[in-house]
Design an enzyme around this catalytic site. Sequence first.
Site, PDB file in Angstrom:
ATOM      1  N   HIS A   1      46.285  52.114  25.816  1.00 15.96           N
ATOM      2  CA  HIS A   1      46.058  51.990  27.267  1.00 15.96           C
ATOM      3  C   HIS A   1      45.048  53.046  27.730  1.00 15.96           C
ATOM      4  O   HIS A   1      44.144  52.771  28.516  1.00 15.96           O
ATOM      5  CB  HIS A   1      47.371  52.201  28.036  1.00 15.96           C
ATOM      6  CG  HIS A   1      48.309  51.024  28.002  1.00 15.96           C
ATOM      7  ND1 HIS A   1      47.941  49.770  28.431  1.00 15.96           N
ATOM      8  CD2 HIS A   1      49.606  50.928  27.621  1.00 15.96           C
ATOM      9  CE1 HIS A   1      48.990  48.945  28.302  1.00 15.96           C
ATOM     10  NE2 HIS A   1      49.994  49.617  27.815  1.00 15.96           N
TER      11      HIS A   1
ATOM     12  N   HIS B   1      50.619  53.234  21.249  1.00 16.67           N
ATOM     13  CA  HIS B   1      50.629  52.257  22.340  1.00 16.67           C
ATOM     14  C   HIS B   1      49.979  52.842  23.599  1.00 16.67           C
ATOM     15  O   HIS B   1      49.033  52.277  24.145  1.00 16.67           O
ATOM     16  CB  HIS B   1      52.073  51.836  22.636  1.00 16.67           C
ATOM     17  CG  HIS B   1      52.209  50.795  23.699  1.00 16.67           C
ATOM     18  ND1 HIS B   1      52.368  49.461  23.408  1.00 16.67           N
ATOM     19  CD2 HIS B   1      52.179  50.872  25.046  1.00 16.67           C
ATOM     20  CE1 HIS B   1      52.434  48.774  24.540  1.00 16.67           C
ATOM     21  NE2 HIS B   1      52.328  49.606  25.563  1.00 16.67           N
ATOM     22  N   GLU B   2      50.478  53.998  24.024  1.00 17.96           N
ATOM     23  CA  GLU B   2      49.947  54.588  25.256  1.00 17.96           C
ATOM     24  C   GLU B   2      48.507  55.038  25.055  1.00 17.96           C
ATOM     25  O   GLU B   2      47.693  54.980  25.977  1.00 17.96           O
ATOM     26  CB  GLU B   2      50.840  55.746  25.725  1.00 17.96           C
ATOM     27  CG  GLU B   2      52.294  55.351  26.036  1.00 17.96           C
ATOM     28  CD  GLU B   2      52.443  54.171  26.998  1.00 17.96           C
ATOM     29  OE1 GLU B   2      51.529  53.923  27.810  1.00 17.96           O
ATOM     30  OE2 GLU B   2      53.478  53.467  26.932  1.00 17.96           O
TER      31      GLU B   2
ATOM     32  N   GLU C   1      47.412  45.366  28.040  1.00 17.22           N
ATOM     33  CA  GLU C   1      48.440  45.348  27.000  1.00 17.22           C
ATOM     34  C   GLU C   1      47.849  44.922  25.658  1.00 17.22           C
ATOM     35  O   GLU C   1      48.333  45.337  24.603  1.00 17.22           O
ATOM     36  CB  GLU C   1      49.597  44.433  27.427  1.00 17.22           C
ATOM     37  CG  GLU C   1      50.874  44.574  26.634  1.00 17.22           C
ATOM     38  CD  GLU C   1      51.618  45.912  26.840  1.00 17.22           C
ATOM     39  OE1 GLU C   1      51.181  46.725  27.673  1.00 17.22           O
ATOM     40  OE2 GLU C   1      52.604  46.128  26.123  1.00 17.22           O
TER      41      GLU C   1
HETATM   42 ZN    ZN Z   1      51.946  48.855  27.527  1.00 18.54          ZN
END
Ligand code: ZN
Length: 497
Positions: free
Chosen positions: A265, A261-262, A291
């Site tokens: 980003h 997830h990170e 996101e």
């Molecule tokens: Zn996020």
Amino acid sequence: MDSPYDELKRRLCEIQDLEKAHELLYWDQVVMMPPSGAAVRGDVRATVARLAHEKSVDDEIGRLLEQIEPQAEAMPYDSDEASLVRVARRDWEKARKVPTELAAETAKVTADAEDAWAAARQASDFAAFKPWLDRVLELKRRYIECFAPYDDPYDPLLDDFEPGMKTAEVRVVFDRLKQELVPLIAHAANNEQDEFMRGPFAVERQHDLSLELIGRFGFEPVAYRLDTTVHPFCSSLSTQDIRLTTRYSEEELTSLFTAMHECGHGLYEHGISPALERTPLCDGASSALHESQSRLWENVVGRSRPFWRWFFPTVQRAFPDVLGDVEADAFYRAVNRVHPSFIRVDADEATYGLHIIMRFELEQELIAGTLSTADLPEAWNARVEEYLGLEVPDDGLGVLQDVHWSSGGFGYFPTYQLGNVISLQIWERAREALGDVDAQLERGEFGELHQWLRSNVYAHGRKYLPAELLERVVGGPLDPEPYLRYLKSKFGTAVAA
Ligand code: ZN
């Protein structure tokens, strides 16, 4: 002497430098700082933030913009110069609409409200937090009035995170999702637990696996760090200095998904065109677009069957005692269980959206004044029952679970779910462009996908409004259907079986 454009850019870069310094102070605070540093750190951050704000509302920026705009309008819309002028105009006008006193009061009250919230959540005591929530709401209403006239009082809040987007658009998308998600979840819910998902999983091995994934996804090792913190986030100090954070627990493997997830980003920030470095264009197009990339890597890629066909043997080798006898397919099912639960941040892919939709609805009612804070816990619990079929036992597991309202982040929640929606719109396009992506994932090859996302999404930074970028990438507006198709094909039968 510098041209007015050079002078404008110099000023904007200076503001950006201060904002990055502020971000670094925050990263340091939650990753590195010894506890007793907190007393002074708040003041240091406040000073840097104030300097950045003062520079961003300076009259001189307006004068320079007036001089430059006639030429900028003659330049191609997507040139770096025209885009910088356009975004600078928007930021400057927005910042100047909010009186400095209101901004300062909001910063002060929300800092105290956040402390009050943390204590109230610990004690599961909504009554202790209610007066703070009332004060924050009052400040938010004053903030909204700075942007009158508006179609919907929620619009100015949403616009802080999704420039140009209207509440009415989001409502249509979320109503459609709700209609499909409630029955889908009732059908797919599966509360079984797999013993092997409880570990123990040695933390150092989880860290190694996280680094392996981040490297495979295409992050250059010299351009990022991965550290641990309480609430994981990604911070970008430049396109070549990305700080990813994560957390580990021996009893679960969620760290792999947090890392992906990170990393999503981070790849976005890392992929912004170097020509935009230090300018206000060096950022994602919006919170939802950002996101969409964390979710694409975490869920669409990282919870897919082909991905686990490739990666499971590696994970199995790392934890032979726990996973030695487990089949890849059983592991795939385990990381895709649909399991309605109270806490948003622990929610699975299918139920997550309903956690967001109910917050979006409650926020609008609170702002409009049709729901009082006194009635909020009851309204919360009723909606959890209606959407997820669960009875909330206490406010700590209910209305007090998220930090957002205490910190003044009204308008932010919908961006999480819009990110999911957009991730599938983009994914469908990427598949069309790249051919057999599944086969690539199954071989652990992510280069083509990464390159495609980089040139179609990441490189543009903040040059386009979210709707403009979406139009360029997928050829249309926000559309919940790709996301619903994805959920139905994934959870309609296969995983529940
Ligand atoms: Zn996020």
